[in-house]
Scaffold this motif. Sequence first.
Motif, short mmCIF file in Angstrom:
data_model
loop_
_atom_site.label_atom_id
_atom_site.label_comp_id
_atom_site.label_asym_id
_atom_site.label_seq_id
_atom_site.Cartn_x
_atom_site.Cartn_y
_atom_site.Cartn_z
N LEU A 109 4.82 2.19 -19.35
CA LEU A 109 3.83 2.90 -18.55
C LEU A 109 3.29 2.02 -17.43
O LEU A 109 3.06 2.48 -16.31
N LYS A 110 3.10 0.74 -17.71
CA LYS A 110 2.58 -0.18 -16.70
C LYS A 110 3.52 -0.26 -15.50
O LYS A 110 3.10 -0.19 -14.34
N SER A 111 4.82 -0.40 -15.78
CA SER A 111 5.81 -0.46 -14.70
C SER A 111 5.87 0.86 -13.94
O SER A 111 5.97 0.88 -12.71
N MET A 112 5.78 1.97 -14.68
CA MET A 112 5.86 3.27 -14.05
C MET A 112 4.67 3.53 -13.14
O MET A 112 4.82 4.09 -12.05
N ILE A 113 3.48 3.12 -13.58
CA ILE A 113 2.29 3.30 -12.74
C ILE A 113 2.43 2.52 -11.44
O ILE A 113 2.17 3.03 -10.35
N LEU A 114 2.87 1.26 -11.54
CA LEU A 114 3.03 0.44 -10.34
C LEU A 114 4.15 0.97 -9.45
O LEU A 114 4.14 0.76 -8.24
N GLY A 115 5.12 1.66 -10.04
CA GLY A 115 6.19 2.24 -9.24
C GLY A 115 5.81 3.54 -8.57
O GLY A 115 6.37 3.91 -7.55
N THR A 116 4.82 4.23 -9.15
CA THR A 116 4.46 5.57 -8.66
C THR A 116 3.30 5.55 -7.68
O THR A 116 3.24 6.38 -6.77
N ILE A 117 2.35 4.64 -7.83
CA ILE A 117 1.18 4.61 -6.94
C ILE A 117 1.63 4.43 -5.48
O ILE A 117 2.37 3.50 -5.16
N PRO A 118 1.20 5.32 -4.58
CA PRO A 118 1.68 5.29 -3.19
C PRO A 118 0.94 4.30 -2.31
O PRO A 118 0.20 4.67 -1.39
N GLY A 119 1.11 3.03 -2.59
CA GLY A 119 0.52 1.99 -1.75
C GLY A 119 1.56 1.41 -0.81
O GLY A 119 2.68 1.91 -0.72
N GLY A 120 1.22 0.36 -0.11
CA GLY A 120 2.19 -0.31 0.75
C GLY A 120 3.23 -1.02 -0.09
O GLY A 120 2.92 -1.62 -1.12
N LEU A 121 4.48 -0.95 0.34
CA LEU A 121 5.59 -1.51 -0.43
C LEU A 121 5.39 -2.99 -0.73
O LEU A 121 5.45 -3.43 -1.88
N GLY A 122 5.12 -3.78 0.31
CA GLY A 122 4.99 -5.22 0.13
C GLY A 122 3.83 -5.60 -0.77
O GLY A 122 3.96 -6.47 -1.65
N GLN A 123 2.70 -4.94 -0.60
CA GLN A 123 1.52 -5.29 -1.38
C GLN A 123 1.67 -4.91 -2.85
O GLN A 123 1.26 -5.66 -3.74
N ILE A 124 2.29 -3.77 -3.14
CA ILE A 124 2.53 -3.36 -4.52
C ILE A 124 3.46 -4.36 -5.21
O ILE A 124 3.24 -4.75 -6.37
N LEU A 125 4.50 -4.79 -4.51
CA LEU A 125 5.46 -5.72 -5.11
C LEU A 125 4.83 -7.09 -5.35
O LEU A 125 5.12 -7.76 -6.34
N LEU A 126 3.95 -7.52 -4.43
CA LEU A 126 3.24 -8.78 -4.65
C LEU A 126 2.36 -8.69 -5.89
O LEU A 126 2.29 -9.64 -6.69
N PHE A 127 1.70 -7.56 -6.05
CA PHE A 127 0.86 -7.35 -7.24
C PHE A 127 1.73 -7.37 -8.50
O PHE A 127 1.38 -7.98 -9.51
N ALA A 128 2.89 -6.68 -8.43
CA ALA A 128 3.77 -6.58 -9.60
C ALA A 128 4.34 -7.94 -9.99
O ALA A 128 4.53 -8.23 -11.18
N GLU A 129 4.63 -8.78 -8.99
CA GLU A 129 5.18 -10.10 -9.28
C GLU A 129 4.22 -10.96 -10.08
O GLU A 129 4.64 -11.88 -10.80
N GLU A 130 2.93 -10.71 -9.96
CA GLU A 130 1.93 -11.49 -10.68
C GLU A 130 1.79 -11.02 -12.13
O GLU A 130 1.18 -11.71 -12.94
N GLU A 131 2.34 -9.84 -12.43
CA GLU A 131 2.30 -9.33 -13.80
C GLU A 131 3.57 -9.76 -14.52
O GLU A 131 4.67 -9.67 -13.98
N TYR A 141 12.61 -0.30 -6.86
CA TYR A 141 13.41 0.91 -6.61
C TYR A 141 12.51 2.13 -6.43
O TYR A 141 12.69 2.94 -5.51
N PHE A 142 11.52 2.29 -7.32
CA PHE A 142 10.62 3.45 -7.24
C PHE A 142 9.88 3.48 -5.91
O PHE A 142 9.77 4.53 -5.27
N GLN A 143 9.34 2.36 -5.49
CA GLN A 143 8.58 2.30 -4.24
C GLN A 143 9.47 2.56 -3.03
O GLN A 143 9.07 3.25 -2.09
N ILE A 144 10.68 2.01 -3.05
CA ILE A 144 11.60 2.21 -1.93
C ILE A 144 12.07 3.66 -1.88
O ILE A 144 12.15 4.27 -0.80
#
Length: 352
Positions: A109-131, A141-144
């Motif tokens: 669910l955590k990965s899916m939420i971060l993949g689904t939230i419609p934020g900026g691609l770069g900023q979401i991925l930076l946030f995800a890298e810290e998790e 893939y989801f964000q792209i």
Amino acid sequence: MKGMLKVLSLAIIGGYVFSLLHIPIPWMLGPIFSIITAQFLYKGTLSWSPRLQDIGIVILGIAIGEQFNLSLFKNAGILLLYMVLLNSILIASSIALAFVLSKWSKLSLKSMILGTIPGGLGQILLFAEEEKDVDLAAITYFQIMRLLLVVVVIPFIVSGHIVSKSAINIPMSFNLILLFLLSWGCAYVAKRFKMPIAYFLAPIILIIGLQLASFDLAPVPPLVMNGAQLLIGAHIGLILKPHMIKLPFRYLVAGILSSVGLIIITCGTSFIVSYTLDYSFATSFLSTAPGGLDQMVLLADAINADLSVVSVFQLFRLLFIFLFVMPVLRYYYLFTAKKRAFELEQDIMTKS
């Protein structure tokens, strides 16, 4: 350099073909299509500098600043209320959609939420890298996929609402070059001071300030706007890599379903904006669409929608997500991690 020249050639060919076919925003969609296709057929090196995309975004910022309607802020209180309401609906719907797709796809669910939230691609991925406990490849893939589907599908949804812009032959001028250099310099400084979306926001603020100071500014020619589309479209086309489709089949389908779901949700909320605020459907839809700010504003410019409204709504969504939603998610994840660690420790102590 060879890789960049190949991408430039592909982008020009794609833009030209799409313009002949009278497809909306051809000089952005054409490069996206031609470069994505080339990546799956051509095994050589294709590259594009992020700085070139920044040039396109600065040009876009200048154009928006010159057309920005300051009277929009006379109803700032009402607009703020609607933006908070609509973004709350969007985020809640995104999380609900993520919950359903997580159950079906077996992605956390955590990965899916971060993949689904419609934020900026770069900023979401930076946030995800810290998790540490997320599937970064799936989130990417989801964000792209969301970005690509929104950019490709929405122009055709709003194409029936196009208001033709009168063809004006605006020559390139030395004043415009100076304006671009000044805007670039301001954006660079703003970026160093950590301003969000600096290459987009700084030129807008600069141009509005110059207009308030009664400076006579050179307009942006259509040819230059086409160039901005191309620079941004080439960057988007290179984002989707062939190796990304090697994810599990359910992940691939879930990425498409989440993107389609978000488009349907924002199509519904756009009717609320259109009905209550008396904006055109095109303006309302582009204001609430879960795409990139620069792409939605480029499309708004192409179909003569209200640039000011689209810019403000899209900018607020990004700030809402990164100044409110992401900190809340970070706190929630830290809290649940500590809770799990405490429960595990208690369980160990009980067994011992």
